[in-house]
Motif scaffolding. Sequence first.
Motif, PDB file in Angstrom:
ATOM      1  N   ASP A 192      40.677  39.450  39.524  1.00  0.00           N
ATOM      2  CA  ASP A 192      40.792  37.998  39.571  1.00  0.00           C
ATOM      3  C   ASP A 192      40.123  37.475  40.843  1.00  0.00           C
ATOM      4  O   ASP A 192      39.499  38.229  41.601  1.00  0.00           O
ATOM      5  N   ALA A 193      40.257  36.199  41.115  1.00  0.00           N
ATOM      6  CA  ALA A 193      39.562  35.589  42.248  1.00  0.00           C
ATOM      7  C   ALA A 193      40.025  36.132  43.586  1.00  0.00           C
ATOM      8  O   ALA A 193      39.294  36.069  44.583  1.00  0.00           O
ATOM      9  N   ASN A 194      41.231  36.699  43.640  1.00  0.00           N
ATOM     10  CA  ASN A 194      41.774  37.249  44.884  1.00  0.00           C
ATOM     11  C   ASN A 194      41.586  38.759  44.996  1.00  0.00           C
ATOM     12  O   ASN A 194      42.127  39.389  45.906  1.00  0.00           O
TER      13      ASN A 194
ATOM     14  N   SER B  17      38.897  35.557  32.027  1.00  0.00           N
ATOM     15  CA  SER B  17      39.678  35.261  33.235  1.00  0.00           C
ATOM     16  C   SER B  17      39.204  36.061  34.446  1.00  0.00           C
ATOM     17  O   SER B  17      39.650  35.799  35.567  1.00  0.00           O
TER      18      SER B  17
ATOM     19  N   HIS C 179      36.987  37.254  37.518  1.00  0.00           N
ATOM     20  CA  HIS C 179      36.019  36.695  38.468  1.00  0.00           C
ATOM     21  C   HIS C 179      35.010  37.750  38.914  1.00  0.00           C
ATOM     22  O   HIS C 179      33.869  37.400  39.246  1.00  0.00           O
ATOM     23  N   TYR C 180      35.445  39.012  38.944  1.00  0.00           N
ATOM     24  CA  TYR C 180      34.571  40.084  39.417  1.00  0.00           C
ATOM     25  C   TYR C 180      34.720  41.308  38.523  1.00  0.00           C
ATOM     26  O   TYR C 180      35.791  41.565  37.958  1.00  0.00           O
TER      27      TYR C 180
ATOM     28  N   GLN D  32      29.179  37.657  39.718  1.00  0.00           N
ATOM     29  CA  GLN D  32      30.430  38.336  39.362  1.00  0.00           C
ATOM     30  C   GLN D  32      30.384  39.835  39.700  1.00  0.00           C
ATOM     31  O   GLN D  32      31.354  40.546  39.442  1.00  0.00           O
TER      32      GLN D  32
END
Length: 512
Positions: free
Chosen positions: A100-102, A163, A165-166, A216
């Motif tokens: 996820d983004a974190n 969903s 991010h990476y 990403q």
Amino acid sequence: MEVRRGRVFAQMNTDAQIVIAIDIGTTSTKTLAVDLNGRILGSHSIEYPLHTPIQGHAEQDPDVICEAVMDSVGHVTKKVADAIKCVSFSSANHSLILLDANGVPLTPSITWADLRSAAQAERLIKDGSGLSIYSRTGTPIHPMSPLVKLVWMREARPDLFESAHYFVGIKEYVLNKLFGILLMDHSIASATGLLNLATLSWDEEALMVAGIREDQLPRLVPSTERMVGLKKQAADRMGLAADTPFIVGAQDGVLANLGIGAVEEGVLAVTIGTSGAVRTTVKQPAFDAQGKLFCYALTDDHWIVGGPSNNGAIVARWIADRLYPGKSIDEVLPLAAAVPPGSNGLLFLPLLSGERAPFWDAEAKGVMFGLTLAHKEADMLRAALEGVLFQITAIVSLMKQAGQRTSEVRASGGFARSILWCQMLADMLGVPVRVPESVESSGLGAAQLGLYAMDGCKGPLLRWKEQEGSLYEPDLANHALYQKILPLYLSLYDRLKEPMREISMLQHTSVG
């Protein structure tokens, strides 16, 4: 979770500088303390499980692996913290983790052995886009490839895919935990099916097929990239100063070549652990017309061409467990040694986990062919050992067809400790097989790459004199026999390929 830990060698010389080499494998992480002469002064390994709850699934907990990395390093550095010149990484290939983004994992680490993307791989091969991508990326189209895994994930789990991010592998996840940065070295990237080898940048067509964007993915760096700024908590766990230089390192396969000195053209490295691989070093990227050989980066001037096999020592362990329950491999190998070459007319296709090279067939199955009432357990055991090496020999044949010559073979991995297997390999290939004193090839390769990077990539890549080790000369009569058997062995797979697929379909239908 229960893990088995290794030990640190007691003979640690703290006066000389050392390199810490971290080798993140499929079944364990091993950390080595290596002096500047290539001697392994200490080591520690921590094992972890490969989760296979359903056939075709092969996943791991990335946080468990990260903990294993920090703990194994901490055990080795206790006596040598002040003598460390740098830390360098080796890592297994082809894993995929969605973040996820974190940077929190949305999925487990999906390993090279996961076969859920088999249908997507077959589709890419049939529509021709797979060969087009291979011709630029050097990664054969197969469920092992992160490219193919991404296509599967987008289609099978669009909720997770959208969903994310990476998209990273296990080494990138560990580095992010240690430094808070997302980097991927050219070596690991060259095994994703997403890297254009000519430009060393992400390939536009591959990204489009995967359905992801360049932002990403981790930032691309050379395998010699130096990192500093280890997080305090990680530094304390690992017994390291926060300013200890880290070298991003490379994948375990290419580093195995460096670790055993197989970095000259014509010198072939054969590694057989749980799985197997054949690799040789070339000066620039090279491909084969069929898309069956990989081409992976080590440095700008060293590229590794070869083929991987799914079925290595795991096959020996599997058949020994069933024929000789309760006995170790070391106990049963002498029984196979008493059987003549050719296993008294038995052939065993050791395709228990599908297969990568030379067939690239995720639906391949194991076959024992030629059984009669006269055959005994030892005949079947030897046939299984020979089958593993027939796969290796077939990969070598592919490499010869692609223009790669072979003058000598250097062996590493667990099988290299077996006199029987090493002699069988020499007999099959018809060339000498050398086994270095140490079989910790990937870790020693990581240590050498670390020193090369610390010298600004100006010194020699191969740092240490060739170890004497053992030399196995081929028995020419046995070689002639194996040369006659190999075409029959390969034709057996060709004739059974379609029945293998049919039985897979029946199995899937019955499970469904």
